[in-house]
Design a protein around this motif. Structure first.
Motif, PDB file in Angstrom:
ATOM      1  N   VAL A  91       0.842  -1.189   0.000  1.00  0.00           N
ATOM      2  CA  VAL A  91       0.000   0.000   0.000  1.00  0.00           C
ATOM      3  C   VAL A  91       0.880   1.243   0.000  1.00  0.00           C
ATOM      4  CG1 VAL A  91      -0.236   0.048   2.521  1.00  0.00           C
ATOM      5  CG2 VAL A  91      -1.970   1.166   1.097  1.00  0.00           C
ATOM      6  N   GLY A  92       0.494   2.214  -0.797  1.00  0.00           N
ATOM      7  CA  GLY A  92       1.204   3.486  -0.845  1.00  0.00           C
ATOM      8  C   GLY A  92       1.568   3.988  -2.221  1.00  0.00           C
ATOM      9  N   PRO A  93       2.083   3.137  -3.129  1.00  0.00           N
ATOM     10  CA  PRO A  93       2.511   3.649  -4.432  1.00  0.00           C
ATOM     11  C   PRO A  93       1.364   4.320  -5.197  1.00  0.00           C
ATOM     12  CG  PRO A  93       3.462   1.490  -4.060  1.00  0.00           C
ATOM     13  CD  PRO A  93       2.460   1.718  -2.960  1.00  0.00           C
ATOM     14  N   GLY A  94       1.497   5.619  -5.435  1.00  0.00           N
ATOM     15  CA  GLY A  94       0.519   6.355  -6.224  1.00  0.00           C
ATOM     16  C   GLY A  94      -0.857   6.473  -5.615  1.00  0.00           C
ATOM     17  N   TYR A  95      -0.978   6.194  -4.319  1.00  0.00           N
ATOM     18  CA  TYR A  95      -2.315   6.134  -3.724  1.00  0.00           C
ATOM     19  C   TYR A  95      -2.880   7.517  -3.438  1.00  0.00           C
ATOM     20  CZ  TYR A  95      -6.158   4.121  -1.042  1.00  0.00           C
ATOM     21  OH  TYR A  95      -7.413   3.743  -0.609  1.00  0.00           O
ATOM     22  N   GLY A  96      -2.017   8.446  -3.063  1.00  0.00           N
ATOM     23  CA  GLY A  96      -2.492   9.766  -2.645  1.00  0.00           C
ATOM     24  C   GLY A  96      -2.528   9.860  -1.136  1.00  0.00           C
ATOM     25  N   VAL A  97      -1.913  10.900  -0.592  1.00  0.00           N
ATOM     26  CA  VAL A  97      -1.818  11.064   0.861  1.00  0.00           C
ATOM     27  C   VAL A  97      -3.168  11.534   1.415  1.00  0.00           C
ATOM     28  CG1 VAL A  97      -0.664  12.312   2.718  1.00  0.00           C
ATOM     29  CG2 VAL A  97       0.637  11.576   0.699  1.00  0.00           C
TER      30      VAL A  97
ATOM     31  N   ASP B 190       4.954   1.857   1.484  1.00  0.00           N
ATOM     32  CA  ASP B 190       5.861   2.569   0.593  1.00  0.00           C
ATOM     33  C   ASP B 190       5.255   3.912   0.228  1.00  0.00           C
ATOM     34  OD1 ASP B 190       8.130   2.822  -1.177  1.00  0.00           O
ATOM     35  OD2 ASP B 190       6.790   2.363  -2.855  1.00  0.00           O
ATOM     36  N   ALA B 191       6.094   4.835  -0.198  1.00  0.00           N
ATOM     37  CA  ALA B 191       5.664   6.074  -0.845  1.00  0.00           C
ATOM     38  C   ALA B 191       4.609   6.819  -0.022  1.00  0.00           C
ATOM     39  CB  ALA B 191       5.169   5.765  -2.262  1.00  0.00           C
ATOM     40  N   ASP B 192       3.410   7.005  -0.597  1.00  0.00           N
ATOM     41  CA  ASP B 192       2.374   7.810   0.058  1.00  0.00           C
ATOM     42  C   ASP B 192       1.955   7.245   1.410  1.00  0.00           C
ATOM     43  OD1 ASP B 192       2.409   9.529  -2.074  1.00  0.00           O
ATOM     44  OD2 ASP B 192       0.595   8.731  -3.016  1.00  0.00           O
ATOM     45  N   ALA B 193       2.080   5.932   1.597  1.00  0.00           N
ATOM     46  CA  ALA B 193       1.712   5.336   2.881  1.00  0.00           C
ATOM     47  C   ALA B 193       2.665   5.771   3.984  1.00  0.00           C
ATOM     48  CB  ALA B 193       1.684   3.816   2.782  1.00  0.00           C
ATOM     49  N   LEU B 194       3.880   6.142   3.624  1.00  0.00           N
ATOM     50  CA  LEU B 194       4.825   6.660   4.607  1.00  0.00           C
ATOM     51  C   LEU B 194       4.561   8.133   4.869  1.00  0.00           C
ATOM     52  CD1 LEU B 194       8.046   4.932   3.216  1.00  0.00           C
ATOM     53  CD2 LEU B 194       6.573   4.144   5.071  1.00  0.00           C
ATOM     54  N   THR B 195       4.390   8.899   3.806  1.00  0.00           N
ATOM     55  CA  THR B 195       4.140  10.333   3.957  1.00  0.00           C
ATOM     56  C   THR B 195       2.835  10.603   4.697  1.00  0.00           C
ATOM     57  OG1 THR B 195       5.374  10.758   1.916  1.00  0.00           O
ATOM     58  CG2 THR B 195       3.903  12.491   2.679  1.00  0.00           C
ATOM     59  N   ALA B 196       1.868   9.724   4.533  1.00  0.00           N
ATOM     60  CA  ALA B 196       0.570   9.921   5.187  1.00  0.00           C
ATOM     61  C   ALA B 196       0.693   9.966   6.700  1.00  0.00           C
ATOM     62  CB  ALA B 196      -0.394   8.811   4.767  1.00  0.00           C
TER      63      ALA B 196
ATOM     64  N   ARG C 114      10.786  12.566   7.079  1.00  0.00           N
ATOM     65  CA  ARG C 114       9.439  12.926   7.517  1.00  0.00           C
ATOM     66  C   ARG C 114       8.950  12.021   8.647  1.00  0.00           C
ATOM     67  NH1 ARG C 114       9.142  14.454   1.992  1.00  0.00           N
ATOM     68  NH2 ARG C 114       8.466  12.426   1.188  1.00  0.00           N
ATOM     69  N   LEU C 115       9.317  10.752   8.604  1.00  0.00           N
ATOM     70  CA  LEU C 115       8.889   9.818   9.652  1.00  0.00           C
ATOM     71  C   LEU C 115       9.778   9.870  10.891  1.00  0.00           C
ATOM     72  CD1 LEU C 115       7.933   6.515   7.783  1.00  0.00           C
ATOM     73  CD2 LEU C 115       6.411   8.018   9.041  1.00  0.00           C
ATOM     74  N   PHE C 116      11.067  10.132  10.673  1.00  0.00           N
ATOM     75  CA  PHE C 116      12.042  10.102  11.766  1.00  0.00           C
ATOM     76  C   PHE C 116      12.895  11.380  11.722  1.00  0.00           C
ATOM     77  CE2 PHE C 116      11.368   5.783  10.092  1.00  0.00           C
ATOM     78  CZ  PHE C 116      10.840   5.139  11.214  1.00  0.00           C
ATOM     79  N   PRO C 117      12.293  12.539  11.920  1.00  0.00           N
ATOM     80  CA  PRO C 117      13.038  13.785  11.741  1.00  0.00           C
ATOM     81  C   PRO C 117      14.251  13.915  12.656  1.00  0.00           C
ATOM     82  CG  PRO C 117      10.903  14.187  12.782  1.00  0.00           C
ATOM     83  CD  PRO C 117      10.890  12.788  12.290  1.00  0.00           C
TER      84      PRO C 117
END
Length: 492
Positions: free
Chosen positions: A316-322, A341-347, A377-380
């Motif tokens: 889940v995450g690639p190209g999904y949209g945050v 991956d990707a948007d699932a992390l940024t979310a 973003r997850l571990f600043p």
């Protein structure tokens, strides 16, 4: 699990303890220094038999002692030789003994002026350097670089931090590096890897059991780490026995990333792959896919997949949209092995603790695949901390409860229990759009094979890198997917 001795990485501090253990066990430490220095000289003589002169640069510690041993070997061989040193009158222990055996003059390091034809033997600073190099050393580095002089480094090019691979002010770019017993993390982490040239590991006589006793849980990634955990298909296998991966797609204009993950999972050996799409994306996904199954994304379908023992892993995450909906979806999937991956992390950037707590509470099998920006973003706090990429990845894994694939040209895979691996086989061509989506799909396929998360991630990263090598220059994410079957190690 097979851990080849040759893939072990050991930090400078641990290597110092190995040296002390060897001396404490009765092994002659000066004999070890002789073996090290003579290995450096032998390689340099073989590589540069027509050298105008060998210039040996010796530091104030045991690395300098290796240099003095090498200088004595050059003298015995009748080679043209000059020696320059730092603090040569203040040496102690084995290094002082090595210096005393050199009959040639030792000039101050500050007096050395590079000239064409020189072959530099760099024995100034070893892997334990943790401060910027002095001005005289920085000047020599700059001059040698300008003249493109061959440089044979003892242990590690001076100026490189053997733990982190970082440059301490300035560093030699070696043509060859001779290290002893085992490689250091700084030999593989960037930018260190690019400055070591050809890396040669010499056994100088320390029993391997002593090295193993001090080595941490860090290796170079390779098939020895994961091949035993991957089960290939047998004559009795059916598609669900080989694992069923479900990949969640974004909307119709952003569905390509999920299709890449889905097709990569199929190429990597998943027996079945389903792309779970919003209704408005079903048509566009159907137009591009054949062997990948399609399913409309709704709450009933997700509940059905969570309860279906044949569904093995999620992406889940690639190209999904945050969105908040993505956060809810990701949390709902944690009852099965999941790649985020990707948007699932940024979310989760604004509330990473909620994700980490859910992973720990569920005891979930999760692989996260952040690039540098997503990691920050997850571990600043970890992203801005000093220290090595390995240590940052380990701390992130322990905090999150997930296996972390900290992506880059020197991707680090880290598990919550402290195991870590540095990947080295990825070509620069992998820095292309969609490459990370392909990696997510391969990772899910490995999880679908019932491999533990760390081994699955190590396998996926290695196969991804090898796919990049096979695809060659000018690769795209699509061509990368096509060659995945050719990238598997022979033992799998």
């Amino acid at each position: 699990m097979l851990h080849e001795f040759e893939r072990i990485l050991i930090g400078p501090r641990e290597m110092g303890l190995v040296d002390a253990d060897a001396a404490g066990s009765g092994i002659d430490s000066f004999r070890l220094m002789q073996n090290a220095g003579e290995a450096v000289a032998a390689l340099a003589l073989a590589r540069y038999p027509d050298s105008g002169r060998f210039v040996v640069l010796c530091g104030p510690g045991n690395n300098g002692g290796d240099g003095y041993v090498a200088a004595a070997a050059f003298a015995r061989a009748g080679a043209s030789l000059c020696i320059y040193g730092i603090g040569s009158e203040d040496l102690k222990g084995d290094a002082a003994r090595a210096r005393a055996r050199v009959e040639a003059e030792v000039a101050p390091l500050s007096a050395y002026a590079c000239r064409p034809g020189d072959v530099i033997i760099d024995a100034i600073f070893g892997a334990g350097l943790s401060r910027d190099v002095p001005q005289d050393v920085a000047r020599i580095i700059a001059d040698a670089t300008k003249l493109r002089l061959p440089i044979v480094a003892a242990d590690i090019p001076s100026g490189l931090d053997g733990e982190t691979g970082e440059i301490r002010g300035a560093a030699f770019s070696a043509t060859d590096t001779v290290t002893f017993m085992a490689r250091k993390p700084g030999h593989l982490l960037l930018p260190g890897r690019e400055l070591c040239g050809a890396l040669h590991v010499f056994d100088i006589g320390i029993p391997k059991r002593l090295v193993m006793a001090r080595a941490g849980k860090l290796w170079e990634n390779g098939p020895g780490l994961f091949s035993d955990a991957l089960a290939g298909p047998t004559a009795e296998s059916h598609k669900y026995a080989r694992g069923h991966v479900a990949v969640f797609s974004g909307g119709p204009t952003s569905s390509g990333a999920a299709r890449l993950s889905a097709t990569a999972a199929l190429k990597a050996g998943a027996g079945a792959v389903t792309l779970v799409s919003p209704s408005e994306a079903l048509a566009v996904n159907a137009a591009h896919l054949n062997a990948v199954m399609l399913r409309e994304a709704d709450s009933r379908a997700i509940r059905a997949m969570l309860g279906d023992h044949r569904v093995s892993a999620f992406v889940v995450g690639p190209g999904y949209g945050v969105s908040a909906a993505l956060r809810e979806l990701a949390l709902s999937l944690l009852t099965k092995p999941t790649v985020l991956d990707a948007d699932a992390l940024t979310a989760f950037a604004s509330e990473p603790k909620s994700l980490f707590e859910a992973i720990h509470a569920e005891g979930a099998t999760v692989v996260m695949t952040p690039h540098e920006g997503e990691f920050g973003r997850l571990f600043p706090d970890l992203a801005s901390a000093s220290g090595s990429k390995v240590e940052r990845a380990r701390k992130a894994a322990a905090r999150s409860g997930a296996v972390i694939v900290y992506k880059g040209s020197d991707t680090v895979i880290a598990a919550p229990d402290g195991r870590a691996a540095i990947n080295t086989n990825a070509p620069a061509d992998l820095a292309t759009a969609g490459s990370g989506d392909v990696l997510a799909g391969i990772t899910a396929a490995m999880l679908a094979h019932a491999a533990p998360a760390f081994e699955a991630a190590c396998a996926a990263v290695w196969i991804h890198g090898r796919s990049g090598q096979v695809a060659g220059g000018g690769l795209t994410a699509e061509t990368l997917v096509d060659v995945i079957p050719q990238a598997f190690p022979e033992m799998v």
